[in-house]
Design an enzyme around this catalytic site. Sequence first.
Site, PDB file in Angstrom:
ATOM      1  N   LYS A   1       0.783  -1.224   0.000  1.00 41.76           N
ATOM      2  CA  LYS A   1       0.000   0.000   0.000  1.00 41.76           C
ATOM      3  C   LYS A   1       0.818   1.278   0.000  1.00 41.76           C
ATOM      4  CE  LYS A   1      -4.358  -1.508   1.736  1.00 41.76           C
ATOM      5  NZ  LYS A   1      -5.373  -1.378   2.758  1.00 41.76           N
TER       6      LYS A   1
ATOM      7  N   GLY B   1       8.317  -4.715   8.333  1.00 40.82           N
ATOM      8  CA  GLY B   1       7.293  -5.688   7.947  1.00 40.82           C
ATOM      9  C   GLY B   1       7.770  -6.817   7.065  1.00 40.82           C
TER      10      GLY B   1
HETATM   11  P1  AMP Z   1       3.832  -4.291   3.068  1.00 47.97           P
HETATM   12  O1  AMP Z   1       3.361  -4.868   4.375  1.00 47.97           O
HETATM   13  O2  AMP Z   1       3.177  -2.999   2.711  1.00 47.97           O
HETATM   14  O3  AMP Z   1       5.318  -4.275   2.959  1.00 47.97           O
HETATM   15  O4  AMP Z   1       3.278  -5.279   1.957  1.00 47.97           O
HETATM   16  C1  AMP Z   1       3.750  -6.573   1.797  1.00 47.97           C
HETATM   17  C2  AMP Z   1       2.866  -7.309   0.856  1.00 47.97           C
HETATM   18  O5  AMP Z   1       2.853  -6.655  -0.394  1.00 47.97           O
HETATM   19  C3  AMP Z   1       3.301  -8.707   0.584  1.00 47.97           C
HETATM   20  O6  AMP Z   1       2.388  -9.585   1.156  1.00 47.97           O
HETATM   21  C4  AMP Z   1       3.281  -8.813  -0.936  1.00 47.97           C
HETATM   22  O7  AMP Z   1       2.654  -9.979  -1.421  1.00 47.97           O
HETATM   23  C5  AMP Z   1       2.484  -7.616  -1.336  1.00 47.97           C
HETATM   24  N1  AMP Z   1       2.774  -7.207  -2.718  1.00 47.97           N
HETATM   25  C6  AMP Z   1       3.959  -7.054  -3.298  1.00 47.97           C
HETATM   26  N2  AMP Z   1       3.823  -6.776  -4.602  1.00 47.97           N
HETATM   27  C7  AMP Z   1       2.504  -6.753  -4.858  1.00 47.97           C
HETATM   28  C8  AMP Z   1       1.722  -6.540  -6.030  1.00 47.97           C
HETATM   29  N3  AMP Z   1       2.298  -6.312  -7.203  1.00 47.97           N
HETATM   30  N4  AMP Z   1       0.388  -6.567  -5.908  1.00 47.97           N
HETATM   31  C9  AMP Z   1      -0.186  -6.820  -4.723  1.00 47.97           C
HETATM   32  N5  AMP Z   1       0.488  -7.038  -3.596  1.00 47.97           N
HETATM   33  C10 AMP Z   1       1.820  -7.007  -3.652  1.00 47.97           C
END
Ligand code: AMP
Length: 395
Positions: A199, A352
Site C-alpha cells: 500500500k 514488515g
Molecule cells: P507491506 O506490508 O506494505 O510491505 O506489503 C507486503 C505485501 O505486499 C506482501 O504480502 C506482498 O505480497 C504484497 N505485494 C507485493 N507486490 C505486490 C503486487 N504487485 N500486488 C499486490 N500485492 C503485492
Amino acid sequence: MFAKKTVEDFNFKSQRALVRVDFNVPIHEGKINDDTRIRESLPTIQKILKDGGSVVLMSHLGRPKGKVVDSMRLKPVAVRLGELIDRSVLALPDCVGADVEREIFSLKPGAVALLENLRFHAEEEKNDASFAKSLAKLGTVYVNDAFGTAHRAHASTAGVADHLKPRLAGYLMKKEIDFLGRLLANPARPFVAVFGGAKVSSKIPILKNLMGKIDKLLIGGGMAYTFAAAKGGQVGKSLCEREFLDEARAILAEAQKRSVHVFLPTDTRTVTDVEMPDTLKIFPVDCIPDDREGVDIGPETIKSFSQALGDAKTIFWNGPLGMFEHPAFSEGTFSFAKAFANSSAVKVVGGGDVVSAVLKSGVADKVDHISTGGGAAMEFLEGIDLPGLAALDNA
Ligand code: AMP
C-alpha cells in the site's frame, strides 16, 4: 549519538532488573518457529547476569485482548530462553499479584524469571496507572529492550517508567535506534531508499520524511501501480489506490524539486488471476491490459533497480517488489535481494514483510541491520517520537 542511558552505563550488581523484551515470537502448537527475537535479547540479559543482578523479563505474545488464552502463554519461550542461556528460567503463571511478588522477591542474583503474557490483562494496553505500579514493584531498575513495541505507550513500555529509576535502554533498543537513526541523521550518500509492498497509503508519511535525505527512490511492489497510474498509465486490475493519485503526484513533484532520482518499474509480470500463474506475461507497467494484474517487477526493471544501487553508500529497503510469497512471482524480490546483498553500502532492512523476504532469499548475513520492529521502525522513520524510548533516561 544515542541520546538515552543504556545498560552499558549501569552496574546491575544485587539489582533486580525489570526488563521489557519483545518475545512476540511465532508459536505453533507449543513450538517456536523463529526464535530470532529471543536471541536478540540475549546481550542485555547476559550483561545484567554478568554484573551479578537478577532478571525479571516481561513481554506480550499475540493478541489475547485482555483474557487468558492458553495458546498464548509464554512457557515455551521460557524453555527456549533457558536453552539459549544455559540456566533455568522461572516461568510465572501471571505478571502481577501477591503470588508473583513472593516468587520475584525471593530471586537470587543470577536468577532469571519470565512473567506471563502482559496482554492477558487489558490494563497493559490501556497504560493503566495502577497496573504499571504493580509491574514496577517487581524490579529495582527498569530496562526497555523491546524495540518492536516502542511505538506503543503501554503500561510495560511507558507507565512503568514513572515508578523506577534508572530507566535504561537495552542493547537491542540501542542497536535499532543507532541504525535507523543514522538513516535520518547522517546517512552516507548516495542514499538509496527502496520501497515496495502493498500500500502506498501506509508509506506516504515515511516517503515524505525521507525525501530531504535520499538521493534515489526505487518504487516497486504493489505501490508502483498507483505511481504508474498517477503518471497516466493503464494498470489494468493491478493494486491501485486511486484516492492517493494526487499524493503520488505530489511525492514525484517533491522528488523532482529535491533532485531525487525516482526509479519506477518499466516492465512488470502480470497474470489474469493470481491463482493462475501459467497466465504470466510481461507488459510495460503503464500498458497493462484491463484483464491483468501486476504481480512482480519484470527483468528490465530488476536490471535497472540493481544498477541503481551501484554507487550507493546507504540503502534502506522497505517492502517486497512483488508477491514474493508465491514462488512464481518472487523472482523480482529475490533477484533484487542478491544485488542488494552484493552492494558495499550500509544496508538496512525494515518495516514488515520485507524482513521475511530478505530472510527467505538467503542473504540476511550480508545485511548490516535487519530491524526486528515493523511498526516501530516505520513510525521512527516517519519522524514520530516513540513513547517507549521517550520514557527512558537521557544520557
Ligand atoms: P507491506 O506490508 O506494505 O510491505 O506489503 C507486503 C505485501 O505486499 C506482501 O504480502 C506482498 O505480497 C504484497 N505485494 C507485493 N507486490 C505486490 C503486487 N504487485 N500486488 C499486490 N500485492 C503485492
